[in-house]
Design a protein around this motif. Structure first.
Motif, PDB file in Angstrom:
ATOM      1  N   GLU A   1      34.652  38.221  59.442  1.00  0.00           N
ATOM      2  CA  GLU A   1      33.778  38.249  58.000  1.00  0.00           C
ATOM      3  C   GLU A   1      34.341  39.541  57.368  1.00  0.00           C
ATOM      4  OE1 GLU A   1      29.948  38.673  60.025  1.00  0.00           O
ATOM      5  OE2 GLU A   1      29.957  36.859  60.523  1.00  0.00           O
ATOM      6  N   ARG A   2      34.685  40.691  57.681  1.00  0.00           N
ATOM      7  CA  ARG A   2      35.447  41.591  57.338  1.00  0.00           C
ATOM      8  C   ARG A   2      36.763  41.236  56.403  1.00  0.00           C
ATOM      9  NH1 ARG A   2      36.143  46.372  60.969  1.00  0.00           N
ATOM     10  NH2 ARG A   2      33.866  46.092  61.041  1.00  0.00           N
ATOM     11  N   ILE A   3      37.307  40.540  56.992  1.00  0.00           N
ATOM     12  CA  ILE A   3      38.750  40.102  56.291  1.00  0.00           C
ATOM     13  C   ILE A   3      38.164  39.203  55.007  1.00  0.00           C
ATOM     14  CG2 ILE A   3      40.519  38.481  56.370  1.00  0.00           C
ATOM     15  CD1 ILE A   3      40.849  39.184  59.400  1.00  0.00           C
ATOM     16  N   VAL A   4      37.360  38.478  55.312  1.00  0.00           N
ATOM     17  CA  VAL A   4      36.809  37.776  53.883  1.00  0.00           C
ATOM     18  C   VAL A   4      36.158  38.582  52.830  1.00  0.00           C
ATOM     19  CG1 VAL A   4      35.170  35.881  53.344  1.00  0.00           C
ATOM     20  CG2 VAL A   4      36.615  35.809  55.350  1.00  0.00           C
ATOM     21  N   LEU A   5      35.382  39.647  53.440  1.00  0.00           N
ATOM     22  CA  LEU A   5      34.887  40.560  52.453  1.00  0.00           C
ATOM     23  C   LEU A   5      35.658  41.339  51.850  1.00  0.00           C
ATOM     24  CD1 LEU A   5      32.189  42.262  51.409  1.00  0.00           C
ATOM     25  CD2 LEU A   5      32.623  43.794  53.344  1.00  0.00           C
ATOM     26  N   VAL A   6      36.942  41.692  52.475  1.00  0.00           N
ATOM     27  CA  VAL A   6      37.883  42.593  51.662  1.00  0.00           C
ATOM     28  C   VAL A   6      38.756  41.661  50.729  1.00  0.00           C
ATOM     29  CG1 VAL A   6      39.866  44.076  52.172  1.00  0.00           C
ATOM     30  CG2 VAL A   6      37.792  44.186  53.668  1.00  0.00           C
ATOM     31  N   ALA A   7      38.860  40.462  51.123  1.00  0.00           N
ATOM     32  CA  ALA A   7      39.700  39.627  50.388  1.00  0.00           C
ATOM     33  C   ALA A   7      39.006  39.307  49.237  1.00  0.00           C
ATOM     34  CB  ALA A   7      40.090  38.316  51.168  1.00  0.00           C
ATOM     35  N   LEU A   8      37.609  39.216  49.326  1.00  0.00           N
ATOM     36  CA  LEU A   8      36.766  38.949  47.858  1.00  0.00           C
ATOM     37  C   LEU A   8      36.757  40.004  46.994  1.00  0.00           C
ATOM     38  CD1 LEU A   8      33.907  36.860  49.517  1.00  0.00           C
ATOM     39  CD2 LEU A   8      35.708  36.125  48.069  1.00  0.00           C
ATOM     40  N   LEU A   9      36.667  41.242  47.538  1.00  0.00           N
ATOM     41  CA  LEU A   9      36.776  42.500  46.772  1.00  0.00           C
ATOM     42  C   LEU A   9      38.133  42.826  46.011  1.00  0.00           C
ATOM     43  CD1 LEU A   9      35.035  45.074  49.458  1.00  0.00           C
ATOM     44  CD2 LEU A   9      34.125  44.107  47.161  1.00  0.00           C
ATOM     45  N   MET A  10      39.209  42.501  46.902  1.00  0.00           N
ATOM     46  CA  MET A  10      40.340  42.471  46.348  1.00  0.00           C
ATOM     47  C   MET A  10      40.680  41.598  45.003  1.00  0.00           C
ATOM     48  SD  MET A  10      43.303  42.692  49.111  1.00  0.00           S
ATOM     49  CE  MET A  10      43.596  44.343  50.060  1.00  0.00           C
ATOM     50  N   LEU A  11      40.059  40.307  45.372  1.00  0.00           N
ATOM     51  CA  LEU A  11      40.099  39.085  44.212  1.00  0.00           C
ATOM     52  C   LEU A  11      39.252  39.742  43.102  1.00  0.00           C
ATOM     53  CD1 LEU A  11      40.046  36.399  42.953  1.00  0.00           C
ATOM     54  CD2 LEU A  11      38.086  35.709  44.152  1.00  0.00           C
ATOM     55  N   ALA A  12      38.060  40.284  43.227  1.00  0.00           N
ATOM     56  CA  ALA A  12      37.123  40.687  42.177  1.00  0.00           C
ATOM     57  C   ALA A  12      37.892  41.832  41.293  1.00  0.00           C
ATOM     58  CB  ALA A  12      35.945  41.377  42.659  1.00  0.00           C
ATOM     59  N   GLY A  13      38.510  42.919  42.173  1.00  0.00           N
ATOM     60  CA  GLY A  13      39.142  43.900  41.694  1.00  0.00           C
ATOM     61  C   GLY A  13      40.362  43.664  40.976  1.00  0.00           C
ATOM     62  N   ALA A  14      41.204  42.923  41.546  1.00  0.00           N
ATOM     63  CA  ALA A  14      42.531  42.777  40.819  1.00  0.00           C
ATOM     64  C   ALA A  14      42.302  41.856  39.671  1.00  0.00           C
ATOM     65  CB  ALA A  14      43.701  42.006  41.885  1.00  0.00           C
ATOM     66  N   TYR A  15      41.730  40.576  39.775  1.00  0.00           N
ATOM     67  CA  TYR A  15      41.458  39.899  38.555  1.00  0.00           C
ATOM     68  C   TYR A  15      40.654  40.519  37.680  1.00  0.00           C
ATOM     69  CZ  TYR A  15      41.430  35.122  36.517  1.00  0.00           C
ATOM     70  OH  TYR A  15      41.540  34.302  35.477  1.00  0.00           O
ATOM     71  N   GLY A  16      39.580  41.252  37.951  1.00  0.00           N
ATOM     72  CA  GLY A  16      38.917  41.974  36.781  1.00  0.00           C
ATOM     73  C   GLY A  16      39.886  43.081  35.972  1.00  0.00           C
ATOM     74  N   VAL A  17      40.630  43.523  36.729  1.00  0.00           N
ATOM     75  CA  VAL A  17      41.454  44.713  36.104  1.00  0.00           C
ATOM     76  C   VAL A  17      42.639  43.755  35.096  1.00  0.00           C
ATOM     77  CG1 VAL A  17      43.232  46.388  36.322  1.00  0.00           C
ATOM     78  CG2 VAL A  17      41.252  46.472  37.708  1.00  0.00           C
ATOM     79  N   PHE A  18      42.870  42.927  35.897  1.00  0.00           N
ATOM     80  CA  PHE A  18      43.835  41.862  35.046  1.00  0.00           C
ATOM     81  C   PHE A  18      43.088  41.586  33.657  1.00  0.00           C
ATOM     82  CE2 PHE A  18      45.576  37.849  33.976  1.00  0.00           C
ATOM     83  CZ  PHE A  18      46.878  38.033  33.735  1.00  0.00           C
ATOM     84  N   LEU A  19      41.821  40.925  33.757  1.00  0.00           N
ATOM     85  CA  LEU A  19      41.378  40.600  32.661  1.00  0.00           C
ATOM     86  C   LEU A  19      40.817  41.572  31.701  1.00  0.00           C
ATOM     87  CD1 LEU A  19      38.902  37.769  34.035  1.00  0.00           C
ATOM     88  CD2 LEU A  19      41.108  37.437  32.830  1.00  0.00           C
ATOM     89  N   TRP A  20      40.448  42.954  32.273  1.00  0.00           N
ATOM     90  CA  TRP A  20      40.215  43.963  31.403  1.00  0.00           C
ATOM     91  C   TRP A  20      41.463  44.694  30.485  1.00  0.00           C
ATOM     92  CZ3 TRP A  20      41.173  49.482  31.847  1.00  0.00           C
ATOM     93  CH2 TRP A  20      40.477  50.267  30.994  1.00  0.00           C
ATOM     94  N   GLU A  21      42.655  44.582  31.281  1.00  0.00           N
ATOM     95  CA  GLU A  21      43.717  45.117  30.747  1.00  0.00           C
ATOM     96  C   GLU A  21      43.991  44.149  29.626  1.00  0.00           C
ATOM     97  OE1 GLU A  21      45.999  48.060  31.742  1.00  0.00           O
ATOM     98  OE2 GLU A  21      44.051  48.417  31.857  1.00  0.00           O
ATOM     99  N   GLN A  22      43.770  42.789  29.444  1.00  0.00           N
ATOM    100  CA  GLN A  22      44.113  42.033  28.618  1.00  0.00           C
ATOM    101  C   GLN A  22      43.148  42.295  27.356  1.00  0.00           C
ATOM    102  OE1 GLN A  22      44.144  38.205  30.852  1.00  0.00           O
ATOM    103  NE2 GLN A  22      46.172  37.920  29.796  1.00  0.00           N
ATOM    104  N   GLN A  23      41.882  42.652  27.611  1.00  0.00           N
ATOM    105  CA  GLN A  23      40.964  42.736  26.436  1.00  0.00           C
ATOM    106  C   GLN A  23      41.448  44.126  25.833  1.00  0.00           C
ATOM    107  OE1 GLN A  23      38.036  40.996  25.646  1.00  0.00           O
ATOM    108  NE2 GLN A  23      38.975  39.624  26.963  1.00  0.00           N
TER     109      GLN A  23
END
Length: 932
Positions: free
Chosen positions: A794-816
């Motif tokens: 459960e912890r691994i999944v939690l951190v993976a989802l946080l990484m997904l949100a953080g990395a993809y969010g920053v990627f989109l924000w930098e494009q914006q």
């Protein structure tokens, strides 16, 4: 010549055995007949079993699901044109294979070591003459002559003995040399009790003997053990089992995720070639390339730590196996005990004494039982020891008793390189040590009262007697030691504590003898008699009557003091300790009680149940597992039965550690999940069959090794819990991008950079984590429990989802922000790395914060953090790195967002751990509050 393979030769008279072998007990075989038998039976050596060749053994190192995954990763990376990265991954696989090959090659030496035990010379009678031949040339029917110090070259049926005692501890576990005799024994007599036989590989401790060879090579008891070792299969360790299962699950998950990615892209109508490369990139990202290196390095660090605590690991997976051990099956002689006979109690006059100290080192006080300030005055005893025969009032009986033990003795106590050893019979050596503890020097006493004559010990007479010249012309003195009942029959009076001679109280002496025997002590009685000063010879008639009883000395092979503490620590850690020995049940039970073993007890008196080899043989297979699980002491056990007990415990899903030092322990050592051999007193066979060797022969070192093993598994789990969220997060980012129909936020080459650099600079630093507090107060892990529990998944999944949100969010924000796609990808890469960096602090303890283990308790963590920050700055700002990895410099705003996301992940995981601790500690039922 009759076939003797199935005949109980110990049950036949010696002359019948000689007739069956068509030999002559006086002349032996002729050279011609010996040559014919050598061709028929083959040389007296142990056969070598067929083994895989070096090439096959090396290729088998790649036969593992995780290795298949890594080889696939290397191939895919090569297809992508990243030859350097492919080379790195394949290099990791190759190094792991080489380490495994080297460790396995060393283990294969076990059989060779056993074969070498039989390579010696032997004295035989051939053509009526005494001659020496290589032991390999001995054939059935040869008449072999034995003397003190010889190694028995074949299995012999003894036809003549003279005070022959053989040390069989390496074969049977018997703690004292076995007195041999030409007897006819019952067919069911176990090997350890076959007093009319001498067995290949054992040592003659005292006396002389003659026997006819009845078994050579593979037909010996040693050969039977050799066969057991060869047939015993290697047991997969808990770590290898768990990694194999984990690798299969991981492989399925990676292939499934890659397939979903490819199908999703096709469904959206994207270019098949591009989608395939994206799926390949996802697979590369999901593979934890650093895991094999982390496993090897973590185990290697554990090996180094254990070596500092006197435990040498021969096979890397054994490091972790110790941490999951649920049962330790320990040999008694030399493992839980010192394998050094020690006098522990004395009856002298009407006084009883306890002697401190264990082993051959003459250190320890002699204290009178039941009196305060009762320590014996060594100087006074030593002074009396040089006036043998006089009546000195203070502790005369004790002085005379100890002097009798020192003079009626054929052993020698010597000190070599700071270590005390015995030359001769260990029982007689114990008497010398007891005398020396009281201040009596056996050498000086022997010079002052030289021996004139002696009656050697024989089982028929049950005593030994020596005649000594008196001091300064006084009358000579006869000293006698022997069995208690026999000695009492020869005495008509006894020496009192004050030095006078009084009436013999035989019932009291026998009562004390029974009390000592109940403690597992071996009891010897001592007596003396005056003789004319000119007496020059000694015969049995001189000691038939008129002796003065001096007292008793009771001895045993004592437990190691540190073993008692180690057994207690193992029990606290939830590890059961069982004694499996070839020694007598009474002795085994006494030692077990002293070291604190816990198991099935007799309801009538609360004593530990000691199950014998005969009882084990009569136990049906379906009941053996229960007996093995519930009983703590097994005595008079054969090598096959040791093997059966280990297998029975493993059938109950126990992780079994087996300790031992003798040849008889080797099959069980190899069968056990982890075999532990003694480095100082152990045979080479035991060491080569074992996974771990104790350099100090100290059972306490096992407890220390278990502690280190638990730490190793903890650190491996921490690495896996740390690395998998990144691999899962990378895959989810790619999957999300494909589902959204956007460009990839990170490229395959960037994924490889993240995986390889963080694994080396950050993840491997977890291998240096110190032991967490309370590691030995928790029970052993359930052998069936996977590496990752539900909580950790459960912890691994939690951190993976946080990484997904953080990395993809920053990627989109930098494009914006109207920045280039390269800048957005560079920021996304740094999100992954920085989140891993902060998450690393969460993984220093899987249940608590890093403050629980100490912020600076692992300086390697901080070195790795500094190295990783430096590498990321190079990746981001150095032009050559920009070209190789398609990155560009990013500004401070991007860094602020990256660090903020990383700190948030650290805080969220910390809160999750705190919440789980609160939930586990909360009462199961909470009162509800009524709502208004």
């Amino acid at each position: 010549m009759a076939d003797l393979a199935e005949r109980p030769l110990h049950h036949l008279p010696a002359h019948e055995v000689v007739l069956l072998l068509e030999s002559d007990p006086d002349k032996g075989l002729t050279s011609e007949e010996a040559g014919r038998r050598l061709e028929r039976f083959g040389p007296n050596v142990l056969p070598k079993f067929r083994r895989h060749g070096p090439l096959v053994r090396f290729l088998l190192q790649f036969h593992h699901p995780l290795i298949y995954v890594l080889l696939a990763a290397a191939a895919i990376t090569a297809v992508l044109g990243e030859w350097v990265d492919a080379g790195v991954i394949f290099g990791v696989v190759l190094v792991n294979a080489m380490v495994g090959f080297i460790q396995e090659s060393r283990a294969e030496k076990a059989l060779d070591a056993l074969v070498s035990m039989m390579k010696t010379e032997a004295t035989v009678r051939r053509d009526g003459r005494r001659t020496k031949i290589p032991s390999a040339q001995i054939v059935p029917g040869d008449v072999v002559l034995l003397e003190s110090g010889d190694k028995v070259p074949a299995d012999l049926r003894l036809v003549a003995v003279r005070e022959l005692r053989i040390d069989e501890s390496a074969l049977t576990g018997e703690s004292v040399p076995v007195e041999k005799a030409d007897l006819v024994l019952a067919p069911e007599t176990v090997v350890a009790d076959r007093r009319n036989m001498a067995f290949s590989g054992t040592l003659v401790a005292y006396g002389q003997g003659r026997g006819v060879a009845v078994g050579t090579g593979a037909a010996t008891e040693l050969g039977r053990i050799h066969q057991l070792i060869g047939e015993t299969t290697e047991i997969a360790t808990p770590l290898t089992k768990k990694l194999a299962y984990f690798s299969k699950v991981l492989t399925a998950a990676i292939l499934g995720l890659a397939a979903v990615t490819f199908l999703l892209g096709l469904w959206r109508g994207q270019n098949p070639a591009e989608i395939f490369m994206a799926a390949v990139a996802l697979a590369v990202g999901a593979i934890p390339e650093g895991l094999p290196a982390a496993v090897t390095i973590t185990l290697a660090i554990g090996v180094s730590r254990m070596a500092q605590r006197h435990a040498v690991i021969r096979k890397l997976p054994a490091v972790e196996t110790l941490g999951s051990t649920t049962v330790i099956c320990s040999d008694k002689t030399g493992t839980l005990t010192k394998n050094e006979m020690t006098v522990q109690a004395i009856l002298a006059g009407d006084r009883t004494f306890d002697i401190e100290g264990a082993g051959y080192e003459p250190a320890g006080e002699i204290r009178e039982v039941g009196r305060q300030s009762s320590t014996v005055n060594r100087e006074e005893v030593a002074r009396q020891a040089v006036t043998v025969g006089s009546h000195v009032p203070l502790d005369t009986a004790l002085c005379e008793l100890l002097t009798a033990g020192a003079l009626c003795n054929d052993a020698q106590l010597v000190e070599q390189e700071g270590r005390w050893t015995i030359v001769g019979d260990p029982t007689e050596g114990a008497l010398l040590v007891a005398a020396k503890k009281a201040g009596i020097d056996p050498g000086q006493a022997g010079e002052r009262f030289p021996r004139i004559d002696a009656i050697p010990f024989e089982s028929e007479r049950q005593y030994m007697a020596t005649l000594h010249r008196g001091d300064s012309g006084r009358e000579a003195v006869i000293y006698l030691k022997g069995a208690v009942e026999k000695t009492l029959r020869l005495c008509d009076r006894m020496l009192t504590a004050e030095g006078s001679e009084g009436a013999l109280d035989a019932p009291s002496v026998l009562g004390q003898t029974d009390a000592y025997a109940g403690r597992g002590l071996r009891v010897l009685a001592f007596a003396r008699k005056s003789a004319p000063a000119d007496r020059a010879t000694l015969s049995d008639r001189d000691v038939e009557e008129g002796l003065t009883f001096l007292g008793l000395q009771a001895m045993m092979d004592p437990p190691r003091p540190e073993a008692i503490a180690a057994v207690r620590a193992c029990r606290t850690a939830g590890i059961a300790v069982k004694m499996i020995t070839g020694d007598h049940a009474l002795t085994a039970r006494a030692v077990a009680a002293q070291v604190g073993l816990d198991g099935r007890k007799r309801p009538e008196n609360g004593e530990l149940v000691a199950m014998t080899g005969q009882e084990l043989a009569a136990t049906p297979p379906e009941a053996l597992a229960d007996a093995a699980d519930n009983t703590a002491v097994f005595a008079r056990v054969s090598p096959e039965q040791k093997l059966r007990l280990v297998e029975a415990l493993q059938a109950r899903a126990h992780v079994v550690a087996m300790t031992g030092d003798g040849v008889n322990d080797a099959p069980a050592l190899k069968q056990a999940d982890i075999g532990v051999a003694m480095g100082l007193g152990g045979t080479e066979v035991a060491k080569e069959a074992a996974d771990m060797v104790l350099t100090d022969d100290n059972f306490a070192s096992i407890e220390a090794a278990v502690e280190e093993g638990r730490c190793v598994f903890d650190n491996l789990t921490k690495f896996i819990v740390w690395t998998l969220p990144t691999n899962m997060g990378e895959g989810l980012v790619l999957l999300t991008a494909i589902a959204a129909g956007s460009v990839l936020p990170i490229l395959p080459v960037q994924i490889l950079w993240i995986n390889m650099t963080t694994a080396v600079a950050l993840g491997l630093m977890l291998a240096f984590e110190p032991k967490e507090p309370g590691i030995m107060r928790r029970p052993p892990r359930d052998p069936g429990q996977p590496i990752l529990t539900g909580v950790l998944v459960e912890r691994i999944v939690l951190v993976a989802l946080l990484m997904l949100a953080g990395a993809y969010g920053v990627f989109l924000w930098e494009q914006q922000r109207a920045l280039s796609i390269e800048a957005a990808r560079t920021a996304a890469v740094n999100v992954f790395v920085m989140v891993e960096l902060f998450y690393l602090f969460n993984c220093r303890s899987l249940d608590h914060s890093m403050f629980h283990v100490g912020v600076f308790s692992n300086p390697w963590i901080w070195r790795g953090v500094a190295a990783m920050v430096g590498l990321q700055l190079l990746l981001t700002y150095v032009p050559v790195m920009n070209r190789l990895f398609h990155t560009v410099p990013i500004d401070g705003t991007a860094w602020l967002l990256i660090v903020t996301i990383s700190v948030l992940v650290y805080l969220i995981v910390g809160f999750e751990k705190r919440l789980r601790r609160w939930w586990l500690q909360a009462p199961p039922e909470r009162p509800t509050v009524a709502q208004p």
